[in-house]
Write a protein that holds these residues in place. Structure first.
Motif: not given
Ligand code: SF4
Ligand code: SF4
Lengths: 401, 328
Positions: A319, A348-349, A351-352, A354
């Protein structure tokens, strides 16, 4: 599935191809309020809906035709005729006047605010999306005009162009080029802002004196200035080829054009494979901020499960926001949305990444988005999704003149 | 948008691509990693070892099936997690264990160690160890490898150290310890085989380096300190590393995903703590081998370790209520 690469490196791309004219347009208006009614005739460039949110651009008809249907999330236009609305003349004044003029012509001006640092993001947002390449190569003039216009509002003293190492990026006048490692998610705005300014900002916010725009933004602002006509198009990467596509073109039309047959159970992803949403059916139209269209066969895509979280920590280790997606998803799973805040859900940005690594194949990003949404409702921080009545009236009168 | 619904598309949340790993893949590769030790155990302890392992695995799978039925849950035995728990539990038993002990232990490992907390991923303690602890506390005599295998000519290094002092283990060669020629849990003493399996898991990235490294470092450092204090009473770090279930614990028990911490620093600390605890129990405890209890105890601290977190991106932040915002 495992052949997916996080590399943001873009090879050679062809020129920008102009998409053909569909016979109908389904214009997405989930965040707009329509100002015309069913049966109304529109010209290419007629304003059809105004934005609910401050700073979002209004929506205009890409082609002339008749409004056939208005639904909460979309408006169907049957295309007929070639007439275009009159072009408008850009105002001579700088600052707020031109900002509002741009917004009126469909430009999202949220990030166009006065600040000392202006970042132009030329890093592909996701792997395989090459929309910036042909613009940087073949449309210098338009981009420069766009930048000039933006500068009339932003008046920044420092301009940075962020580009992925190895991809083409020629600087503009007075502009520093900054190379980022070409690995996803380095092209997302939050990460680019961090790379350039060194500041980590909560997703959705920007440092006080910094703003960020994409190359695509510049291109369309340049186009609006050149032609005096509203934005009614977007640029999509389809099969490594970049296309200039009218907003509202049904995805089924585009897929058919590219010569592929859609089978039942396939998914059509709008935007990249890490963050993109799927079209609900072939009639769904592309939106202004759609950046690509990809077809995933039924047996190829990730099928999310309701497996329990193993606690393996794969998600956490990848992450970029350094949070624990597994724990957040557990909170969301059991509707303990407020607990998710203890695990820093707002960092959380989206981004997917995870979900890409989760051994249990849990739909982690979806859990996170759900929890964010529920929290916003809970805390009543959602902005009203209706524009002011005066705006609707002026919008309607303005168009009828 | 009702018109022209054919073909029906799949609607699914992002991401649409995946690394290709699955729970089943993880479990089966861990089982594969245990395979060399299984073979070695049968080679050294004979058909008895096979009997114990087969029984434990069968009971574990059956218990999970029954539990899932009772809990009205979808059956998930095909993910092999119950099989793995059963095998890990069997590894801790002496090859001479009576059938009822194996059955009770394996059943409680699944029931009390895992299902009662909600199943896979929710167990706060390593499930095979829960089963082991119950047997050890209730029927200590049967679990004592030394007492139950008097006929064997193999050495029982940890028991000898405990009851007869350092002198008694001087004759034990490190090389024979590595090859598994020692009494103990039937699988946990197959040092070389387990090491191979552990390396395989590390290479396949099913486990991370932090916990095994921390664990082994914890053992070596603590044992070394004791040796510095009094080299005539305390055994060498190397002996502690090779005797009993140290490596089994380091690679297979402490790394259980659910009961170990998630982050990098917490994992190292977790490993170090567990490792140090092993030596402390071996030195002061009433049980010769401290590995299982050390890991169980350290599992309890996992939530605490997990609180050590890096600063979240741009945060920390909580959404404010409208009224609260005005007040500040
Ligand atoms: S989408 Fe998942 S990996 Fe991406 S920033 Fe959010 S929690 Fe972290
Ligand atoms: S990767 Fe999936 S299973 Fe592993 S901790 Fe994260 S959410 Fe849980």
């Amino acid at each position: 599935m495992t052949t997916f690469s996080f590399s943001l490196h873009i090879g050679e791309t062809g020129p920008l191809v102009k998409g053909s004219e569909p016979d109908r347009l389904r214009i997405p208006i989930p965040c707009h309020t329509p100002i015309l009614a069913e049966g109304d005739q529109v010209l290419a460039g007629t304003k059809i809906a105004i934005a609910n949110h401050d700073g979002s651009g209004d929506m205009h008809a890409p082609l002339a035709g008749t409004i056939k249907d208005i639904l909460p999330e979309s408006m169907l236009i049957k295309v007929s005729g070639k007439d275009r609305a009159k072009a408008k003349k850009p105002p001579a004044e700088d600052g707020e006047t031109i900002r509002e003029w741009l917004r009126d012509l469909g430009v999202s001006v949220k990030n166009i605010t006065r600040s000392t640092t202006l970042i132009i993001n030329a890093v592909p947002p996701e792997p395989g999306i090459s929309i910036y390449e042909p613009l940087l190569r073949d449309y210098r003039k338009t981009l420069e005009l766009g930048l000039e216009t933006v500068q009339r509002i932003v008046e920044s003293s420092k301009i940075f162009l962020a580009a992925a190492k190895g991809n083409r990026a020629n600087a503009f006048a007075n502009c520093t080029v900054l190379h980022v490692t070409p690995i996803y998610p380095n092209g997302l705005d939050e990460i680019v802002v961090k790379t350039v300014t060194g500041q980590e900002m909560l997703p959705g916010t920007l440092p006080d004196d910094t703003t960020i725009l994409s190359v695509k933004d510049l291109y369309f602002i340049g186009r609006v200035m050149e032609t005096g006509r509203p934005i009614t198009e977007t640029i999509l990467t389809i099969d490594n080829q970049n296309h200039l596509i009218r907003v509202g073109t049904p995805v089924g039309f585009l897929v058919a054009e590219s010569g592929t047959m859609v089978q039942p159970g396939d998914r059509i992803v709008m935007d990249g494979l890490m963050r993109g949403l799927t079209a609900i059916n072939l009639e769904q139209g592309v939106d202004k901020d759609t950046t690509s269209l990809q077809l995933i066969r039924e047996d190829k895509g990730l099928k999310p499960t309701d497996n329990f979280c193993l606690g393996c920590g794969e998600c956490e280790r990848h992450c970029p926001a350094r949070i624990m997606p597994g724990m957040i998803s557990r909170c969301a799973e059991f509707k303990q949305f407020e607990r998710a805040e203890n695990f820093h859900i707002h960092s959380c940005i989206e981004c997917g990444i995870c979900g890409y690594w989760c051994k249990a194949q849990r739909p982690l990003l979806q859990y996170i988005r759900l929890a964010k949404y529920e929290l916003a409702l809970l805390r009543e921080t959602k902005t009203p999704s209706q524009p002011l009545v005066e705006f609707i009236e002026t919008g309607q009168n303005g168009e009828k003149e | 948008m009702i018109q022209q619904l054919e073909p029906i598309l799949t609607v699914s949340p992002p991401p649409h691509v995946h690394c290709g790993r699955s729970i089943k893949g993880y479990m089966s590769e861990t089982l594969m990693a245990l395979l060399p030790a299984v073979v070695m155990a049968i080679y050294i302890f004979g058909i008895d070892a096979l009997r114990v392992m087969a029984l434990a695995c069968t009971v574990a799978v059956i218990t999970e099936t029954i539990c899932s039925k009772l809990m009205k849950r979808e059956q998930a035995i095909d993910d092999f997690s119950a099989l793995l728990t059963g095998l890990l539990f069997a590894f801790l038993l002496p090859a001479s264990s009576p059938w009822w002990l194996v059955t009770i232990g394996a059943a409680s490992a699944i029931f009390l160690g895992k299902m009662i907390f909600g199943g896979l991923g929710a167990n706060p303690l390593s499930s095979p160890l829960v089963g082991w602890a119950i047997c050890r506390i209730s029927w200590g005599g049967f679990m004592d490898t030394n007492a139950t295998m008097l006929t064997s000519s193999l050495a029982a290094p940890l028991q000898q150290l405990k009851y007869f002092g350092l002198q008694s283990i001087q004759s034990i060669q490190s090389s024979s310890l590595i090859l598994g020629e020692q009494l103990g849990g039937l699988g946990e003493v197959q040092i070389a085989a387990l090491l191979a399996g552990g390396v395989f898991l590390l290479i396949r990235r099913h486990i991370r380096w932090e916990i095994p490294t921390g664990f082994i470092a914890g053992i070596l450092v603590t044992a070394w300190i004791y040796q510095l204090i009094d080299p005539t009473t305390y055994a060498s770090p190397l002996f502690h590393l090779l005797a009993g279930g140290t490596l089994f614990g380091a690679f297979f028990l402490a790394t259980d995903p659910a009961s170990s911490p998630i982050g990098c620093i917490p994992s190292v600390l977790f490993g170090l703590t567990a490792g140090a605890m092993v030596i402390i129990i071996r030195v002061y405890g009433i049980y010769p081998d401290g590995v299982p209890f050390a890991i169980l105890l350290t599992n309890l601290f996992t939530p605490l370790f997990d609180r050590i977190r890096p600063k979240p991106f741009g945060g920390p932040h909580k959404l404010m209520q409208k009224g609260m915002e005005d007040a500040t």
